[in-house]
Write an enzyme that holds these catalytic residues in place. Structure first.
Site, PDB file in Angstrom:
ATOM      1  N   PHE A  91       6.417   2.158  -4.409  1.00 33.77           N
ATOM      2  CA  PHE A  91       7.800   2.371  -3.980  1.00 33.77           C
ATOM      3  C   PHE A  91       8.358   3.745  -4.328  1.00 33.77           C
ATOM      4  O   PHE A  91       9.421   4.126  -3.847  1.00 33.77           O
ATOM      5  CB  PHE A  91       8.735   1.273  -4.528  1.00 33.77           C
ATOM      6  CG  PHE A  91       8.437  -0.101  -4.010  1.00 33.77           C
ATOM      7  CD1 PHE A  91       8.747  -0.462  -2.708  1.00 33.77           C
ATOM      8  CD2 PHE A  91       7.798  -1.040  -4.814  1.00 33.77           C
ATOM      9  CE1 PHE A  91       8.454  -1.734  -2.212  1.00 33.77           C
ATOM     10  CE2 PHE A  91       7.492  -2.309  -4.340  1.00 33.77           C
ATOM     11  CZ  PHE A  91       7.825  -2.660  -3.030  1.00 33.77           C
ATOM     12  N   TYR A 146       2.928   4.837   0.735  1.00 35.42           N
ATOM     13  CA  TYR A 146       3.581   5.432   1.903  1.00 35.42           C
ATOM     14  C   TYR A 146       2.548   6.257   2.674  1.00 35.42           C
ATOM     15  O   TYR A 146       1.704   6.927   2.091  1.00 35.42           O
ATOM     16  CB  TYR A 146       4.724   6.345   1.460  1.00 35.42           C
ATOM     17  CG  TYR A 146       5.853   5.630   0.746  1.00 35.42           C
ATOM     18  CD1 TYR A 146       6.581   4.628   1.380  1.00 35.42           C
ATOM     19  CD2 TYR A 146       6.203   5.981  -0.554  1.00 35.42           C
ATOM     20  CE1 TYR A 146       7.627   3.977   0.738  1.00 35.42           C
ATOM     21  CE2 TYR A 146       7.252   5.342  -1.211  1.00 35.42           C
ATOM     22  CZ  TYR A 146       7.967   4.343  -0.566  1.00 35.42           C
ATOM     23  OH  TYR A 146       8.997   3.705  -1.204  1.00 35.42           O
ATOM     24  N   ASP A 152       0.852  -1.185   0.000  1.00 34.72           N
ATOM     25  CA  ASP A 152       0.000   0.000   0.000  1.00 34.72           C
ATOM     26  C   ASP A 152       0.891   1.239   0.000  1.00 34.72           C
ATOM     27  O   ASP A 152       2.102   1.144   0.191  1.00 34.72           O
ATOM     28  CB  ASP A 152      -1.004  -0.002   1.156  1.00 34.72           C
ATOM     29  CG  ASP A 152      -0.385   0.036   2.536  1.00 34.72           C
ATOM     30  OD1 ASP A 152       0.841  -0.190   2.655  1.00 34.72           O
ATOM     31  OD2 ASP A 152      -1.107   0.290   3.507  1.00 34.72           O
ATOM     32  N   HIS A 169      11.542  -9.115   0.602  1.00 36.12           N
ATOM     33  CA  HIS A 169      11.168  -7.706   0.436  1.00 36.12           C
ATOM     34  C   HIS A 169      12.391  -6.798   0.654  1.00 36.12           C
ATOM     35  O   HIS A 169      13.286  -7.137   1.429  1.00 36.12           O
ATOM     36  CB  HIS A 169      10.062  -7.363   1.450  1.00 36.12           C
ATOM     37  CG  HIS A 169       9.357  -6.088   1.170  1.00 36.12           C
ATOM     38  ND1 HIS A 169       9.829  -4.865   1.595  1.00 36.12           N
ATOM     39  CD2 HIS A 169       8.210  -5.831   0.498  1.00 36.12           C
ATOM     40  CE1 HIS A 169       9.001  -3.916   1.203  1.00 36.12           C
ATOM     41  NE2 HIS A 169       8.006  -4.475   0.537  1.00 36.12           N
TER      42      HIS A 169
END
Length: 220
Positions: free
Chosen positions: A78, A67, A65, A187
């Site tokens: 990102f 920031y 989701d 990740h």
């Protein structure tokens, strides 16, 4: 919620936009923007789709989701606006990028240049409440973005799907791995980057695959 969405996506998702799930999500999102601080700005919710039209998608990078800090999210997974401090995961992505391919075109945390070349920077959930990560999960966005992933898998040929972390990797079931490349690793967050993200070389892997099928390479 006004649907600021490019026609290449609107047309192919036409049936989905008639579902009760979508209508309920719209009502929820509209109320959230009216009563709370929500990111990204409402006009940027579909930035990923408007930057990367369906027929141009060559790579998909899936995030979770947006920031949840002020002025960071702008509708691309990102990515942040150029004048913002790099979040930890993005720092690690750019570190791996340099390790993988050496010199690259990214000079800030803004990944718009990737989106413009056919990299769909897709979050599974497209909105979030201020300082409240995952606050809009399980509200209907996942059904929408799962439909998007399945649509790309069905409509496009030889797309690279980059799935970082367990959450993103669950989406591999939506992708036909006989006609697309799925790249997985841990990740890029500081908690897991050293468990397989660093050294995974996703960027050169993606271009190697695109070259094999005579597709234009991404200028990372």
């Amino acid at each position: 919620m006004e649907l600021h969405l490019d026609s290449s996506w609107k047309d192919v998702l036409h049936d989905y936009f008639k579902t009760d799930s979508w209508k309920e999500l719209q009502v929820f999102i509209e109320k959230e923007y009216e009563n709370k601080v929500i990111y990204p700005r409402s006009e940027d919710i579909f930035n990923a789709f408007n930057s990367t039209h369906l027929n141009k998608v060559r790579v998909v990078i899936l995030g979770q989701d947006p920031y949840h800090g002020p002025g960071q999210a702008h509708g691309l997974s990102f990515s942040i606006d150029s004048d913002k401090t790099l979040p930890p995961s993005l720092k690690n992505i750019l570190k791996e990028l340099h390790s993988d391919i050496g010199e690259h075109s990214i000079t800030s945390g803004n990944l718009q240049s990737w989106a413009d070349q056919g990299v769909l920077l897709l979050n599974s959930v497209l909105t979030v409440q201020h300082q409240s990560p995952a606050s809009h999960s399980k509200k209907g966005w996942e059904e929408f973005t799962d439909t998007v992933i399945k649509t790309i898998s069905t409509k496009n040929e030889h797309v690279v799907f980059i799935l970082w972390g367990a959450y993103a990797q669950k989406k591999s079931d939506l992708i036909d791995n006989a006609k697309h490349l799925i790249i997985t690793s841990s990740h890029p967050s500081p908690f897991s980057a050293h468990k397989g993200f660093f050294g995974s070389k996703p960027f050169s892997q993606a271009n190697k695959y695109l070259k094999k099928y005579k597709k234009k390479l991404i200028q990372w």
